[in-house]
Every structure is written in C-alpha cells, then in structure tokens.
Design a protein around this motif. Structure first.
Motif, PDB file in Angstrom:
ATOM      1  N   PHE A 151       0.932  -1.177  -0.027  1.00 22.44           N
ATOM      2  CA  PHE A 151      -0.134   0.036  -0.102  1.00 22.44           C
ATOM      3  C   PHE A 151       0.893   1.320   0.076  1.00 22.44           C
ATOM      4  CE2 PHE A 151      -3.401  -2.600   1.950  1.00 22.44           C
ATOM      5  CZ  PHE A 151      -4.096  -2.702   0.485  1.00 22.44           C
ATOM      6  N   ARG A 172     -22.632  -2.627  -2.885  1.00 21.41           N
ATOM      7  CA  ARG A 172     -21.917  -3.692  -2.190  1.00 21.41           C
ATOM      8  C   ARG A 172     -20.545  -3.885  -2.334  1.00 21.41           C
ATOM      9  NH1 ARG A 172     -24.105  -9.742  -2.843  1.00 21.41           N
ATOM     10  NH2 ARG A 172     -22.579  -9.907  -1.267  1.00 21.41           N
ATOM     11  N   TYR A 173     -20.060  -3.988  -3.635  1.00 22.64           N
ATOM     12  CA  TYR A 173     -18.743  -4.161  -4.110  1.00 22.64           C
ATOM     13  C   TYR A 173     -17.882  -2.981  -3.547  1.00 22.64           C
ATOM     14  CZ  TYR A 173     -21.019  -8.016  -6.602  1.00 22.64           C
ATOM     15  OH  TYR A 173     -22.012  -9.062  -6.839  1.00 22.64           O
ATOM     16  N   LEU A 174     -18.299  -1.927  -4.066  1.00 20.45           N
ATOM     17  CA  LEU A 174     -17.356  -0.698  -3.683  1.00 20.45           C
ATOM     18  C   LEU A 174     -17.249  -0.658  -2.061  1.00 20.45           C
ATOM     19  CD1 LEU A 174     -15.552   1.383  -5.137  1.00 20.45           C
ATOM     20  CD2 LEU A 174     -17.786   2.661  -4.966  1.00 20.45           C
ATOM     21  N   GLY A 225     -15.964  -3.470  -0.280  1.00 19.06           N
ATOM     22  CA  GLY A 225     -14.477  -3.560  -0.594  1.00 19.06           C
ATOM     23  C   GLY A 225     -13.923  -2.502   0.264  1.00 19.06           C
ATOM     24  N   ILE A 226     -13.955  -1.362   0.437  1.00 20.05           N
ATOM     25  CA  ILE A 226     -13.366  -0.285   0.983  1.00 20.05           C
ATOM     26  C   ILE A 226     -13.103  -0.672   2.312  1.00 20.05           C
ATOM     27  CG2 ILE A 226     -13.573   1.973   1.774  1.00 20.05           C
ATOM     28  CD1 ILE A 226     -14.600   2.698  -0.876  1.00 20.05           C
ATOM     29  N   GLY A 271     -10.595  -3.475   2.996  1.00 18.11           N
ATOM     30  CA  GLY A 271      -9.508  -2.853   2.338  1.00 18.11           C
ATOM     31  C   GLY A 271      -8.766  -2.021   3.777  1.00 18.11           C
ATOM     32  N   ALA A 308     -18.952  -7.177   0.596  1.00 15.42           N
ATOM     33  CA  ALA A 308     -18.591  -7.310  -0.705  1.00 15.42           C
ATOM     34  C   ALA A 308     -18.725  -8.720  -1.371  1.00 15.42           C
ATOM     35  CB  ALA A 308     -17.202  -6.961  -1.075  1.00 15.42           C
ATOM     36  N   HIS A 313     -12.379 -12.321  -5.012  1.00 15.11           N
ATOM     37  CA  HIS A 313     -12.597 -11.146  -6.028  1.00 15.11           C
ATOM     38  C   HIS A 313     -11.530 -11.017  -6.909  1.00 15.11           C
ATOM     39  CE1 HIS A 313     -16.666 -10.047  -5.628  1.00 15.11           C
ATOM     40  NE2 HIS A 313     -16.421  -9.542  -4.453  1.00 15.11           N
ATOM     41  N   ALA A 314     -10.320 -10.952  -6.396  1.00 13.12           N
ATOM     42  CA  ALA A 314      -9.066 -10.473  -6.995  1.00 13.12           C
ATOM     43  C   ALA A 314      -8.430 -11.602  -7.644  1.00 13.12           C
ATOM     44  CB  ALA A 314      -7.920  -9.970  -5.945  1.00 13.12           C
ATOM     45  N   LEU A 340     -11.574 -11.830 -10.829  1.00 19.15           N
ATOM     46  CA  LEU A 340     -10.977 -11.370 -12.275  1.00 19.15           C
ATOM     47  C   LEU A 340     -10.683 -12.353 -12.951  1.00 19.15           C
ATOM     48  CD1 LEU A 340      -9.117  -8.267 -10.340  1.00 19.15           C
ATOM     49  CD2 LEU A 340     -11.149  -8.016 -11.605  1.00 19.15           C
ATOM     50  N   GLN A 369     -15.049 -10.666 -14.344  1.00 17.59           N
ATOM     51  CA  GLN A 369     -16.251  -9.947 -13.567  1.00 17.59           C
ATOM     52  C   GLN A 369     -16.108  -8.697 -13.104  1.00 17.59           C
ATOM     53  OE1 GLN A 369     -19.142 -11.993 -13.044  1.00 17.59           O
ATOM     54  NE2 GLN A 369     -18.140 -13.031 -14.477  1.00 17.59           N
ATOM     55  N   PRO A 381     -18.299  -6.853 -11.323  1.00 13.32           N
ATOM     56  CA  PRO A 381     -18.111  -6.785  -9.941  1.00 13.32           C
ATOM     57  C   PRO A 381     -17.232  -6.897  -9.079  1.00 13.32           C
ATOM     58  CG  PRO A 381     -20.364  -7.935 -10.514  1.00 13.32           C
ATOM     59  CD  PRO A 381     -19.325  -7.907 -11.682  1.00 13.32           C
ATOM     60  N   SER A 382     -16.229  -7.910  -9.592  1.00 10.13           N
ATOM     61  CA  SER A 382     -15.037  -8.251  -8.902  1.00 10.13           C
ATOM     62  C   SER A 382     -13.973  -7.147  -8.852  1.00 10.13           C
ATOM     63  CB  SER A 382     -14.396  -9.599  -9.362  1.00 10.13           C
ATOM     64  OG  SER A 382     -15.188 -10.741  -8.903  1.00 10.13           O
ATOM     65  N   ILE A 406     -14.695  -3.829  -9.426  1.00 10.99           N
ATOM     66  CA  ILE A 406     -15.125  -2.872  -8.341  1.00 10.99           C
ATOM     67  C   ILE A 406     -14.909  -2.936  -7.202  1.00 10.99           C
ATOM     68  CG2 ILE A 406     -17.133  -1.739  -7.421  1.00 10.99           C
ATOM     69  CD1 ILE A 406     -18.811  -2.252 -10.161  1.00 10.99           C
ATOM     70  N   ALA A 407     -14.940  -4.347  -6.613  1.00 10.60           N
ATOM     71  CA  ALA A 407     -14.490  -4.800  -5.288  1.00 10.60           C
ATOM     72  C   ALA A 407     -13.174  -4.641  -5.100  1.00 10.60           C
ATOM     73  CB  ALA A 407     -15.026  -6.239  -4.866  1.00 10.60           C
ATOM     74  N   GLY A 433     -11.999  -1.183  -4.616  1.00 10.54           N
ATOM     75  CA  GLY A 433     -12.573  -0.859  -3.093  1.00 10.54           C
ATOM     76  C   GLY A 433     -11.406  -1.270  -2.298  1.00 10.54           C
ATOM     77  N   PHE A 434     -10.926  -2.538  -2.302  1.00  9.31           N
ATOM     78  CA  PHE A 434      -9.901  -2.985  -1.509  1.00  9.31           C
ATOM     79  C   PHE A 434      -8.852  -2.030  -1.660  1.00  9.31           C
ATOM     80  CE2 PHE A 434     -10.472  -7.753  -2.859  1.00  9.31           C
ATOM     81  CZ  PHE A 434     -11.885  -7.507  -2.312  1.00  9.31           C
ATOM     82  N   PHE A 435      -8.482  -1.686  -2.762  1.00  7.13           N
ATOM     83  CA  PHE A 435      -7.156  -0.658  -2.737  1.00  7.13           C
ATOM     84  C   PHE A 435      -7.516   0.837  -2.088  1.00  7.13           C
ATOM     85  CE2 PHE A 435      -3.356  -2.455  -4.073  1.00  7.13           C
ATOM     86  CZ  PHE A 435      -3.750  -3.763  -4.389  1.00  7.13           C
ATOM     87  N   ILE A 436      -8.918   1.264  -2.492  1.00 12.37           N
ATOM     88  CA  ILE A 436      -9.214   2.670  -1.813  1.00 12.37           C
ATOM     89  C   ILE A 436      -9.061   2.389  -0.406  1.00 12.37           C
ATOM     90  CG2 ILE A 436     -11.082   4.060  -1.601  1.00 12.37           C
ATOM     91  CD1 ILE A 436     -11.973   3.488  -4.298  1.00 12.37           C
TER      92      ILE A 436
END
Lengths: 137, 185
Positions: A32, A81-83, A86-87, A90, B143, B150-151, B155, B159, B161-162, B164-165, B168-171
């Motif tokens: 990161f 849900r994914y965004l 996911g956040i 993360g 998610a 997902h990753a 991917l 997909q 949606p994956s 986008i997820a 999100g993980f990285f944000i």
C-alpha cells in the motif's frame, strides 16, 4: 477420505502464502506504500494465468473431473455492495495485515495474537448477517 | 537447498495460487477463503439470530478442510522452511522506524510491536487487531468475497463486480495506510 484432497490443497496454499510473504504484515504495508513489485507480481501473475486458464476452460467447454459444469457463475450485478464492502475490507486488510486466507496460516505459524483478528473477523461476519437487510446492495 | 529457506519470489507464488484455483475448479469447487467465516458462524448456531447463517453448512465442510490445511501449512512453513524474517524495501523499513517506531522489518515475519504477546498488554494493540478483523469480516461478506474470491477468482473470470470490489480494496487500504496510520500510530 475425500477431505484429504482439500486438506492437501490447504496445506499447499498455506505454505505458498507463508513462503511468498503474502501473509506478512510488512508486505501488505509495503504494497500500500507502492514500495515493491512483489505483491503486485503475485496477484498479477496469478491473474494472467487465471484469465488464460478460464478462457481455455470456457472455449473448450472443459468439465470438472466428475463431468459437471465448473463453478464459474457470473457475480450478481451491482456497485454499492462491492465498492463499499471492498473499501471496508481494504481498511481492515491494511490495519491487520491479514486477509481471510493468511490469518489461518499465521495462526498455524504460532502467532497467537492473530486469533484476535480471526475472532474479530467472525464477529464482523456475524454483524453483517444481522444488519444485512438494512444495507444497500 | 536455499530455495526452501529463501522467500519464494512472486513468479513462483502467483502461478502456485493460480494452480490452487484451477485444482479447486476441477474438483467442482471454487477458490474463496472468506466464505469460511460465514460457515463458521453457521456451525456455532448463528442461524438462530439471522437467516443469513441458515444454510446447509455441511456442504461447505470441504472449505473448512482447506482452512485446516492452511493452518497446518503455516505451521510447516514457519517451523521447517523459514527463518521467519521478511526483508522489505529499505526505504519503507526506514519510514516505519522513523514515523511509527516499528523497527522489526527485516528481523521478524510480523511486527512484534503489534503482534507479540507482550504487545497485548497495551489495549491499543488489542483494539487494532480486533477492529482490523472486524472490518475484514464485515467488508468481505458485504462485498461477497476477498482477495481470493474477487481479486483472483472473480477477475480471472472477467467479472466487473470483482473489479469494483478490488478497486474498493485498494481505496480502503490506501486510506488506512496514508491517512489513518499517521493518526493512530
């Protein structure tokens, strides 16, 4: 005895996660901070082979060993849900340095503190189950 | 025999992970570690509290065996295949030492400043680990997957949606490391 296969897959996966240092808090932090190609190389090379392999499976219509369709169903559509999920994941990934595979690997490696992370993850999953119907998906 | 003890490079680990995914596909399953958390909740009776946990968890026992294997794999790798140190980019190691007083990069696998048993005498570390886990558990279920589901799996199957997820993980990860760490450490 069929469970032996899954146990063996898990052992292999655990050794790979530990030996590649993908289970190390330091590597996640470094990722990161964009400090090394290492983690991006792991995910990226898995992905390149994964995309090629899945395309081959689909085009050649390759079946499972028992002759059934492979589990490659499309994910449900959506963004929120994914965004948002996911956040949230993360944030936790960067804080604890462990995602849901490596946390078990670290427990096996003897890091007792990781049991707190696993307990937290179970609790988080349980809370999601309780509030799920109130969340946008 | 150095290849056993030295860290495995990305071009060994990445293909090995892809192999795990394909072996699971061939035996009729899929690669996804976080769904075990839901299964575990269901095993201990969470179905009484929320319908989300009312499902046939016995059909997911295979994945719990993967988890058990991962635990054993971690034990084997840590005890017989590793000197349990992780050498990262020296600049990042220096920055960890200067900014956060974490001086263990290069000498340990996880920072003892956070993960040693002694560190648990500081309630801050207990809260950090608990909240970290809580966010992982809640976020992955919301998610619908984590790094593996997902990753890697999602991917690989192209997909959206994956994708986008994973964005999100990285944000989330970048916000934590760049904006929240300076406040909490």
């Amino acid at each position: 005895m069929k469970y032996i296969t899954y146990l063996a897959i898990g052992i292999f996966f655990g050794i790979v996660m530990f030996k590649s240092e993908a289970a190390s808090w330091f590597r996640i932090y470094e990722m990161f901070q964009f400090g090394s190609f290492h983690m991006y190389g792991i995910i990226g090379s898995a992905l390149v082979l994964g995309v090629i392999g899945v395309q081959v499976i689909k085009r050649k219509n390759i079946k499972t060993l028992k002759g059934k369709e492979m589990s490659l169903q499309p994910k449900n559509k959506g963004i929120t849900r994914y965004l948002v999920g996911g956040i949230i994941f993360g944030l936790g990934w960067a804080l604890s340095g462990a995602c849901p595979g490596p946390m078990y690997v670290l427990a096996g490696a003897g890091y007792a503190s990781v049991l707190i992370v696993i307990f937290g993850a179970l609790l988080g999953t349980f809370i999601y189950g309780l509030v799920r119907k109130y969340l946008p998906h | 025999m150095n290849w056993i003890y030295d860290p495995w490079p990305w071009y060994v680990a990445g293909p090995a992970i892809a192999l795990v995914m394909f072996v699971l596909l061939f035996v009729g399953k899929k690669f996804g570690m976080s769904s075990n958390l839901r299964t575990a909740c269901s095993v201990v009776g969470a179905g009484k509290a929320a319908d989300f946990f009312n499902f046939d968890w016995k059909a997911e026992r295979w994945n719990l065996m993967v988890v058990l294997g991962a635990v054993i794999g971690g034990f084997i790798a840590s005890n017989y295949m590793s000197d349990n140190t992780v050498k990262i980019n020296p600049e990042i190691a220096q920055q960890l030492a200067t900014d956060y007083n974490i001086n263990s990069a290069g000498t340990s696998y996880l920072p003892p400043e956070i993960f040693s048993i002694g560190a648990l005498s500081n309630p801050f570390n207990i809260i950090l680990l608990l909240v970290g886990g809580l966010l992982v558990g809640f976020g992955t279920r919301y998610a619908g997957g984590c790094t593996s589901g997902h990753a890697i799996s999602g991917l690989s199957n192209l997909q959206l949606p994956s994708l986008i997820a994973v964005i999100g993980f990285f944000i989330g990860g970048l916000i934590m490391v760049h904006f929240i760490y300076p406040f909490i450490f």
